[in-house]
Structures are given as structure tokens and as C-alpha cells.
Design a protein around this motif. Structure first.
Motif, PDB file in Angstrom:
ATOM      1  N   GLY A 234       0.711  -1.147   0.267  1.00 30.04           N
ATOM      2  CA  GLY A 234      -0.058   0.045   0.356  1.00 30.04           C
ATOM      3  C   GLY A 234       0.808   1.308   0.608  1.00 30.04           C
ATOM      4  N   TRP A 235       2.070   1.217   1.087  1.00 29.93           N
ATOM      5  CA  TRP A 235       2.377   2.296   1.273  1.00 29.93           C
ATOM      6  C   TRP A 235       3.386   2.573  -0.755  1.00 29.93           C
ATOM      7  CZ3 TRP A 235       5.461   0.583   5.625  1.00 29.93           C
ATOM      8  CH2 TRP A 235       4.006   1.221   7.093  1.00 29.93           C
ATOM      9  N   ALA A 236       4.000   1.728  -0.936  1.00 28.40           N
ATOM     10  CA  ALA A 236       4.730   2.180  -2.438  1.00 28.40           C
ATOM     11  C   ALA A 236       3.842   2.405  -3.630  1.00 28.40           C
ATOM     12  CB  ALA A 236       5.361   0.481  -2.735  1.00 28.40           C
ATOM     13  N   ALA A 237       3.075   1.550  -3.128  1.00 28.63           N
ATOM     14  CA  ALA A 237       1.943   1.937  -4.301  1.00 28.63           C
ATOM     15  C   ALA A 237       1.093   3.456  -4.249  1.00 28.63           C
ATOM     16  CB  ALA A 237      -0.331   1.492  -4.354  1.00 28.63           C
ATOM     17  N   CYS A 238       1.702   3.602  -3.096  1.00 30.40           N
ATOM     18  CA  CYS A 238       0.298   5.729  -3.254  1.00 30.40           C
ATOM     19  C   CYS A 238       1.938   6.291  -3.286  1.00 30.40           C
ATOM     20  CB  CYS A 238       0.271   5.909  -1.558  1.00 30.40           C
ATOM     21  SG  CYS A 238      -1.091   4.882  -0.783  1.00 30.40           S
ATOM     22  N   LEU A 317      10.518  -3.631  -1.600  1.00 31.92           N
ATOM     23  CA  LEU A 317       9.703  -3.097  -1.905  1.00 31.92           C
ATOM     24  C   LEU A 317       9.937  -1.515  -1.817  1.00 31.92           C
ATOM     25  CD1 LEU A 317       7.970  -2.202  -4.182  1.00 31.92           C
ATOM     26  CD2 LEU A 317       5.913  -3.909  -2.567  1.00 31.92           C
ATOM     27  N   LYS A 318       9.508  -1.696   0.083  1.00 39.40           N
ATOM     28  CA  LYS A 318       9.794  -0.395   0.273  1.00 39.40           C
ATOM     29  C   LYS A 318      10.976   0.376   0.211  1.00 39.40           C
ATOM     30  CE  LYS A 318       9.628   2.178   4.601  1.00 39.40           C
ATOM     31  NZ  LYS A 318      10.477   3.261   4.481  1.00 39.40           N
ATOM     32  N   LEU A 319      11.928  -0.088   0.403  1.00 38.69           N
ATOM     33  CA  LEU A 319      13.211   0.638   0.753  1.00 38.69           C
ATOM     34  C   LEU A 319      13.388   1.680  -1.090  1.00 38.69           C
ATOM     35  CD1 LEU A 319      15.451  -1.947   1.973  1.00 38.69           C
ATOM     36  CD2 LEU A 319      15.130   0.159   3.279  1.00 38.69           C
ATOM     37  N   ALA A 320      12.797   0.523  -1.923  1.00 41.10           N
ATOM     38  CA  ALA A 320      12.912   0.946  -3.192  1.00 41.10           C
ATOM     39  C   ALA A 320      11.497   1.905  -3.935  1.00 41.10           C
ATOM     40  CB  ALA A 320      13.037  -0.418  -4.156  1.00 41.10           C
ATOM     41  N   ALA A 321      10.566   1.340  -4.023  1.00 36.84           N
ATOM     42  CA  ALA A 321       9.688   2.916  -3.639  1.00 36.84           C
ATOM     43  C   ALA A 321       9.619   4.382  -2.790  1.00 36.84           C
ATOM     44  CB  ALA A 321       8.034   2.345  -3.061  1.00 36.84           C
ATOM     45  N   ALA A 365      11.324   2.803   9.433  1.00 35.40           N
ATOM     46  CA  ALA A 365      12.541   3.772   9.214  1.00 35.40           C
ATOM     47  C   ALA A 365      12.825   2.962   8.415  1.00 35.40           C
ATOM     48  CB  ALA A 365      13.565   4.325  10.891  1.00 35.40           C
ATOM     49  N   ASN A 366      14.254   3.173   6.837  1.00 34.93           N
ATOM     50  CA  ASN A 366      14.391   2.259   6.032  1.00 34.93           C
ATOM     51  C   ASN A 366      15.923   2.149   6.486  1.00 34.93           C
ATOM     52  OD1 ASN A 366      12.807   3.038   3.815  1.00 34.93           O
ATOM     53  ND2 ASN A 366      14.205   4.171   3.019  1.00 34.93           N
ATOM     54  N   ASP A 367      16.267   2.234   7.800  1.00 30.50           N
ATOM     55  CA  ASP A 367      17.492   2.367   8.204  1.00 30.50           C
ATOM     56  C   ASP A 367      17.053   0.866   8.717  1.00 30.50           C
ATOM     57  OD1 ASP A 367      18.580   4.232   7.954  1.00 30.50           O
ATOM     58  OD2 ASP A 367      19.025   4.868   9.527  1.00 30.50           O
ATOM     59  N   ARG A 368      15.973   0.360   9.490  1.00 28.28           N
ATOM     60  CA  ARG A 368      15.587  -0.741  10.339  1.00 28.28           C
ATOM     61  C   ARG A 368      15.507  -2.241   9.236  1.00 28.28           C
ATOM     62  NH1 ARG A 368      11.168   0.276  13.233  1.00 28.28           N
ATOM     63  NH2 ARG A 368      11.946   1.436  15.007  1.00 28.28           N
TER      64      ARG A 368
END
Length: 386
Positions: A234-238, A317-321, A365-368
């Protein structure tokens, strides 16, 4: 009506209110009302409960379109759908029967309560514990960030399973607003995503034992099979939808007949920069749909999502988007220039979208996630790529 028809019916409302929601830092009440009336709050509710019975691909496509009009509204909606999926898949029969029809009718918007001051946003642990009170479960919970919490009719809340439970023995519990005393404990005045109104809440009240979603103390299963994949999809799509909408408007702006000033469309440098922006969006879109298909296929086959490679793909996916969508909008601001890209009120949503997407790497957080993926890479010896 089909999901695309439902979506198109609300986009004009989201666009109309997006700038004011951002400027005032207020929750998009009118936009959420449009979503309620359209039936989109029930997109992932099974047909047996009166919902649209939408699949993950429809969820992803809808999130993109909503975000192209208002990223704050789309994010609120996507997180609500995340809660609905968890209840539909893991809720007790009594809870599904009582709750899902009202979600399908647009009467119940559900907010997520997973943050705690002592642990931040770490999803799979909890500090405050459930206790028994006259055969019911007593909730006392302080959360520093609850997206849309002031306006939710219901809450999905992570709690330590009982007073003697370890921090990783977590239960997920649903509570209706009227079952709780709800007090605000903070305010939301952020750089971007201002319409999400992610205030702090203090919650206290009792619910029946049937409101535990999944097995008591086994929230990790619900998280892995539902909440994490729906969040990352959902986040990536948004984020992609918001950046894609900006590119549509930027291209229309620079191609406008009679435009004075701005970039030279015949310049090789301009065209190269535009192509790089498009590539970032193409790659995000392709990876989003590949991971969405992987999750859908495994669900259809009854296979767990707890495989190392699947977890790597969802985290990636989350990191890339989050990084590529923000980079694309950053480059669009550069191309549009000071007056059209950077200034407020230019007619292009680039300045608002830039601030909104700056939060993407901070939202869990992306770091995590980089650290988690590094650990998973060490055990995925087959290097199974998406």
C-alpha cells in the motif's frame, strides 16, 4: 460499480481539497466522506459481508490513483485497508460478523495503534500489557503516533499478551471507539503528510476476548501474513501514484501551448533528465506489481509469506519505492525550476509532493529495513530474486 469506477467517482473530491488539507494541516474529512460513500472503505471486505471483495492488484491500482490526487488521503485509506485485511483473514467469526458489514457500508474507518514511546515504531514487540477484568480484556495504551486516530470509529491495537508475557508475545486487539476512553496526547504539525493528522492518543477500555485478532500472543503471524505485506504494497503504491501524478502534470505543463519560459523541450539534457525520472517510476511500478503477484500467488496456494526471499522482496519494495519515488519528485522540482517546481501556489503539486515523499524513508525507518534485509540475505543461500 467496479473498483476503477468507484475510484474515478472520488478523485475530483480529493483533488479539490488536497491543497487546503496540506496548508491547514487538517484531516481530509470530506475526502474520507467521499471514500465512505463510494464503498471503497470496503474494497477488501469479502462479498459475504457486503464488501467489494477486491484482490491485492485492485488494492494496489486503487492506491496509486487515489495518491495521484491526494497522498495524505490515499495513505489513510491504504492503512485502513491493511487493518481490514487482518480482520478478514484472522478475526474471530463473531468479530467479522459484527464489524465487516459496517466497514463495507462505509460506517467504520479503522486506525492502527502499533507505536509506543518506549519502543518507537518496532512492530513485533509491545510494552503495555492486556489484563483480564470481569471476563473481558482491559486495554490501557499510550501511542505517540496514530494516523487519523481522531476520526477513527475503530482501532487495531498491539498489546503485550498478558502481564507476565515477554515483549515479543504480542496480541492484536480490535476496539470500537465507544468501548474506549480516547484522549489526545500530542499534536501533528509536520513538514509533509500533514493531512494524515498522526496525533498521539491515550486509550483505555475493555473489549470481549473475541476481539483478539489471531491467536493470543501470536501477533507475528498476523503481521507476516497480512499487516506487513499490505503495508509495504500500500505504501509503495501510494508513493508511486503521487510521483506518477506529478509527472503527468509536469509533462502537461511543459507541453502547454503558448508557455513562456521554462525548460527547452528540444534540449538533450532536459530529455535525458525526464527519461531518468520515468525510469525510476517504471522500475518502481514493475517491482511493485511483481511483488504483489508473488504475494497473491502464495496466498492462493495457501503458502506462508514467512519465507526469507519473500520477506526480502517485501522489504526491498518499501526501500526501493520510498527512495525512487522521492528521487523522481526531487528531479521534477529541479526540472520545473524555482517558480513552477519549488514555489507554493505554482499550479503544480511538486512542492507539496516533495515534502510528503520526504517522509517515505522515515515511515517505518529504512535504516531498520536495510539491517533486516542484510540479515535475511545471509540466510537466503539460494539468492531467490523477485
Amino acid at each position: 460499480m467496479t473498483a476503477p469506477a468507484l475510484t474515478s467517482s472520488v478523485l475530483s473530491v480529493l483533488r479539490e481539497h488536497a491543497a487546503r488539507v496540506d496548508t491547514q494541516g487538517e484531516f481530509p474529512v470530506k475526502s474520507l466522506t467521499a471514500l465512505r460513500e463510494s464503498g471503497l472503505l470496503g474494497l477488501l471486505v469479502p462479498r459475504a459481508y457486503g464488501g467489494a471483495d477486491g484482490d491485492l492488484r485492485t488494492f494496489v491500482e486503487t492506491a496509486q490513483e487515489l495518491a495521484s490526487a491526494c497522498l495524505s488521503t490515499a495513505s489513510v485509506w491504504a492503512m485502513h485497508c491493511q487493518q481490514v485485511d487482518a480482520i478478514a483473514r484472522f478475526g474471530s467469526g463473531e468479530l467479522r460478523d459484527d464489524l465487516l458489514p459496517s466497514v463495507a457500508r462505509g460506517e467504520t474507518y479503522i486506525a492502527s495503534v502499533t507505536t509506543e514511546r518506549a519502543k518507537g515504531g518496532h512492530l513485533l514487540s509491545a510494552q503495555q500489557a492486556l489484563t483480564q477484568q470481569d471476563g473481558r480484556l482491559y486495554i490501557e495504551r499510550r501511542a505517540p503516533v496514530v494516523t487519523g486516530g481522531r476520526h477513527a470509529e475503530g482501532f487495531l491495537i498491539t498489546m503485550r499478551a498478558h502481564e507476565d508475557a515477554r515483549p515479543d508475545e504480542v496480541s492484536l486487539v480490535y476496539a470500537q471507539r465507544e468501548q474506549l476512553d480516547v484522549q489526545e496526547s500530542g499534536r501533528w504539525d509536520a513538514m509533509g503528510m500533514r493531512g494524515t493528522e498522526s496525533v498521539g492518543l491515550d486509550l483505555a477500555g475493555t473489549v470481549p476476548a473475541t476481539h483478539v485478532v489471531g491467536e493470543p500472543g501470536r501477533f507475528r503471524t498476523v503481521a507476516v501474513e497480512s499487516m506487513i505485506p499490505l503495508a509495504h504494497l500500500g505504501w509503495a503504491a501510494c508513493w508511486l501514484g503521487a510521483a506518477r501524478g506529478c509527472l503527468r502534470e509536469l509533462v502537461a505543463h511543459v507541453r502547454r501551448p503558448g508557455r513562456s519560459g521554462g525548460p527547452d523541450l528540444t534540449s538533450d539534457l532536459f530529455r535525458e533528465r525526464l527519461a531518468r525520472i520515468r525510469l525510476d517510476l517504471e522500475l518502481t511500478h514493475a517491482y511493485l506489481h511483481r511483488v504483489c503477484q508473488e504475494v497473491s500467488d502464495r496466498r492462493e496456494r495457501g503458502e506462508s509469506l514467512d519465507a526469507h526471499a519473500v520477506q526480502i522482496h517485501l522489504n526491498s519494495l518499501k526501500l526501493a519505492a520510498s527512495e525512487l519515488a522521492f528521487r523522481a519528485v526531487d528531479r521534477m522540482v529541479e526540472l520545473a525550476g524555482l517558480s513552477a517546481g519549488y514555489a507554493k501556489g505554482s499550479g503544480l503539486p511538486l512542492e507539496r509532493c516533495f515534502r510528503d515523499l520526504r517522509s517515505a524513508s522515515l515511515n517505518y525507518a529504512n535504516d531498520r529495513l536495510w539491517a533486516a534485509n542484510g540479515a535475511l540475505v545471509l540466510v537466503d543461500r539460494s539468492v531467490t530474486l523477485a
